[in-house]
Design a protein around this motif. Structure first.
Motif, PDB file in Angstrom:
ATOM      1  N   THR A  48       0.818  -1.216   0.000  1.00  8.64           N
ATOM      2  CA  THR A  48       0.000   0.000   0.000  1.00  8.64           C
ATOM      3  C   THR A  48       0.849   1.263   0.000  1.00  8.64           C
ATOM      4  OG1 THR A  48      -0.200  -0.120   2.420  1.00  8.64           O
ATOM      5  CG2 THR A  48      -1.929  -1.149   1.123  1.00  8.64           C
ATOM      6  N   TRP A  82      -8.575  -2.858  -0.029  1.00  6.44           N
ATOM      7  CA  TRP A  82      -7.471  -2.308  -0.816  1.00  6.44           C
ATOM      8  C   TRP A  82      -7.469  -2.917  -2.225  1.00  6.44           C
ATOM      9  CZ3 TRP A  82      -5.193   1.945   0.433  1.00  6.44           C
ATOM     10  CH2 TRP A  82      -4.812   2.262   1.733  1.00  6.44           C
ATOM     11  N   GLY A  83      -7.587  -4.235  -2.282  1.00  7.55           N
ATOM     12  CA  GLY A  83      -7.532  -4.912  -3.575  1.00  7.55           C
ATOM     13  C   GLY A  83      -8.614  -4.442  -4.526  1.00  7.55           C
ATOM     14  N   VAL A  99      -2.330  -5.381  -7.185  1.00  6.11           N
ATOM     15  CA  VAL A  99      -3.722  -5.848  -7.059  1.00  6.11           C
ATOM     16  C   VAL A  99      -3.761  -7.273  -6.528  1.00  6.11           C
ATOM     17  CG1 VAL A  99      -5.842  -6.379  -8.297  1.00  6.11           C
ATOM     18  CG2 VAL A  99      -4.569  -4.295  -8.847  1.00  6.11           C
ATOM     19  N   TRP A 100      -3.132  -8.196  -7.275  1.00  6.08           N
ATOM     20  CA  TRP A 100      -3.197  -9.595  -6.860  1.00  6.08           C
ATOM     21  C   TRP A 100      -2.287  -9.870  -5.672  1.00  6.08           C
ATOM     22  CZ3 TRP A 100      -7.450 -11.314  -8.447  1.00  6.08           C
ATOM     23  CH2 TRP A 100      -7.956 -10.906  -9.688  1.00  6.08           C
ATOM     24  N   PHE A 129      -7.708  -0.931  -5.733  1.00  5.44           N
ATOM     25  CA  PHE A 129      -6.602  -0.983  -6.704  1.00  5.44           C
ATOM     26  C   PHE A 129      -7.103  -1.503  -8.047  1.00  5.44           C
ATOM     27  CE2 PHE A 129      -3.175  -1.778  -3.188  1.00  5.44           C
ATOM     28  CZ  PHE A 129      -3.366  -0.484  -2.730  1.00  5.44           C
ATOM     29  N   LEU A 130      -7.930  -2.550  -8.003  1.00  9.39           N
ATOM     30  CA  LEU A 130      -8.412  -3.190  -9.231  1.00  9.39           C
ATOM     31  C   LEU A 130      -9.282  -2.252 -10.056  1.00  9.39           C
ATOM     32  CD1 LEU A 130      -8.631  -5.834 -10.895  1.00  9.39           C
ATOM     33  CD2 LEU A 130     -10.630  -6.411  -9.497  1.00  9.39           C
ATOM     34  N   THR A 131     -10.124  -1.494  -9.369  1.00  5.65           N
ATOM     35  CA  THR A 131     -11.046  -0.604 -10.092  1.00  5.65           C
ATOM     36  C   THR A 131     -10.436   0.754 -10.416  1.00  5.65           C
ATOM     37  OG1 THR A 131     -11.969   0.159  -7.972  1.00  5.65           O
ATOM     38  CG2 THR A 131     -13.063  -1.710  -9.053  1.00  5.65           C
ATOM     39  N   GLY A 132      -9.250   1.044  -9.844  1.00  9.38           N
ATOM     40  CA  GLY A 132      -8.603   2.322 -10.103  1.00  9.38           C
ATOM     41  C   GLY A 132      -9.346   3.504  -9.524  1.00  9.38           C
ATOM     42  N   VAL A 143       1.974   1.964  -3.590  1.00  9.41           N
ATOM     43  CA  VAL A 143       0.896   2.474  -4.434  1.00  9.41           C
ATOM     44  C   VAL A 143       0.549   3.916  -4.058  1.00  9.41           C
ATOM     45  CG1 VAL A 143      -1.541   2.214  -5.042  1.00  9.41           C
ATOM     46  CG2 VAL A 143      -0.066   0.197  -4.907  1.00  9.41           C
ATOM     47  N   PHE A 168      -4.485  -9.143  -2.642  1.00 13.32           N
ATOM     48  CA  PHE A 168      -5.464 -10.222  -2.459  1.00 13.32           C
ATOM     49  C   PHE A 168      -4.785 -11.479  -1.899  1.00 13.32           C
ATOM     50  CE2 PHE A 168      -8.346  -8.204  -5.811  1.00 13.32           C
ATOM     51  CZ  PHE A 168      -9.298  -7.825  -4.875  1.00 13.32           C
TER      52      PHE A 168
END
Length: 425
Positions: A38, A97-98, A174-175, A101-104, A41, A178
């Motif tokens: 985190t 968080w995931g 992202v992954w 991050f995935l959806t931006g 990012v 997760f």
């Protein structure tokens, strides 16, 4: 009087204790993996020194405000359920968080909320996890399991940058975040089958407590010189160092001209490998006794190596200093925690551990504020250097003050009398 030294790796030979220690280490590893993922990012997306400071404040402020209340909960209720609640909150935050991050769609306010919730999970977990040690300890192995627990937790802290970097650059943020959920599962599952509650061997649950009982605990700590000095040193580390090296590592890497993925990873790995080598070396050789002198020297080394990392301007020197600092960090924290765990009166153990967590982790809030203010004014890396210098000076002054002063009598639950006789000659 003194007891024979506990067996090397003695608690690891006991099957229930071994699983407990390993699961605690994995959970702490997941906690620190999340920091690496985190923080990277957040820095890449926002480049905000103020947010870097808030990362520290938001993580440690719950420890400052809630450690003692959570310690009273650990004294009164089943510690297994408190641990499961904390692990569930850790996993929920990682999943959130995931998704962001995935959806931006990550925004600053969302990051702030998740950072605070992550800190609350850590504050809830700490006292309950440490209370259970006194049930899990094999006969005659309490000093051993306390030291090993401190070692495994600190190995999680110091190995987190290594594994977190592998997740970050191997799976991506992202992954990676997760996948980090998996590190919290072993302790969650273990608590479903654990035969202990944190009160099993004592046979008693604490009476109803209040915030006024904090004063009772503080008077107990003040009356025990070794425990008081260990807590003051831990507070100094928190105020001057805190988690500043880790959260500032992207900036440090850039200042060293090594802000590529490989350079950043090597700097994080250097600090982590120092903790790994130090932890196993100390346990294998049983070479460091839990005394104030050891705590002072190791704390002094943390400050000096922090200064070396931030002012040398040479990548190789920074790596070497981080390795040495990793060893010193593990030694300082594990020795201080051992002194407090072994000397705390049984009837005040949860609250005493809460006080230790409050100063050792909650006081990092002050470091976060300092880092945000100084980082904005003079830059993040110089701000970390100032903290390292203050830590070294403070440790030296505490060592000078403690030298030769008369020892206080032993607390009611300490099994090794030698801790009170601090090499003061």
């Amino acid at each position: 009087m003194s007891l024979a030294a506990p067996r090397r790796f003695g608690a690891l030979r006991d099957r229930p204790s071994r699983f407990y220690l390993l699961s605690a280490g994995l959970s702490m590893l997941g906690d620190n993996n999340e920091h690496v993922l985190t923080y990277w990012v957040l820095w890449q997306q926002f480049h905000s020194p103020a947010l870097v400071g808030f990362e520290v404040v938001s993580h440690w402020l719950p420890f400052l405000l809630l450690s003692v209340p959570f310690g009273t909960l650990a004294e009164r209720y089943d510690c297994r359920r408190l641990i499961q609640a904390a692990q569930g909150l850790f996993m929920l935050v990682s999943i959130c968080w995931g998704v962001l991050f995935l959806t931006g769609t990550l925004q600053v306010w969302e990051a702030c909320v998740l950072l605070v919730l992550h800190g609350c999970a850590g504050a809830l977990w700490g006292p309950a996890e440490q209370m259970l040690l006194h049930d899990y300890a094999p006969e005659g192995e309490l000093p051993n399991i306390v030291r090993l627990n401190a070692t495994f937790r600190n190995l999680g802290v110091l190995c987190g940058p290594v594994v977190g970097t592998l997740l970050l650059f191997g799976l991506g943020p992202v992954w990676g975040i997760f996948a980090n959920v998996l590190f919290y599962l072993p302790m969650t599952v273990l608590m479903l089958r654990a035969p202990y509650t944190g009160h099993t061997r004592s046979g008693a649950v604490a009476r109803k407590t209040s915030f006024r009982d904090v004063g009772v605990v503080l008077r107990t700590v003040r009356g025990d010189r070794a425990m008081a000095t260990a807590i003051v040193l831990t507070a100094l580390v928190a105020l001057c160092g805190g988690g500043s090296l880790q959260v500032a590592m992207p900036s440090i890497a850039a200042a060293l001209g090594a802000d590529t993925g490989v350079g950043y990873g090597l700097l994080l790995f250097a600090n982590g490998v120092g903790g790994v080598l130090g932890g196993f070396l100390l346990e294998a050789t049983n070479s460091l006794r839990p005394t104030v002198r050891v705590a002072v020297i190791s704390t002094l080394v943390i400050g000096l190596t922090t200064v070396a990392v931030t002012v040398s301007g040479v990548f190789a020197i920074a790596v070497i200093a981080l390795v040495i600092g990793g060893v010193a960090s593990l030694a300082s924290l594990s020795v201080a925690q051992t002194i407090v765990q072994l000397r705390a009166p049984a009837e005040q153990r949860g609250r005493t551990v809460g006080v230790f967590n409050m100063v050792g982790q909650g006081f990092r809030t002050g470091n976060g504020i300092t880092l945000a203010v100084l980082g904005t004014a003079i830059g993040v890396v110089p701000a970390v250097a100032v903290g390292g210098a203050a830590l070294a000076v403070g440790a030296g002054l505490i060592g000078w003050y403690a030298r030769g002063r008369p020892s206080s009598p032993l607390g009611t639950s300490a099994p090794i009398a030698d801790i009170a006789r601090e090499d003061t000659a």
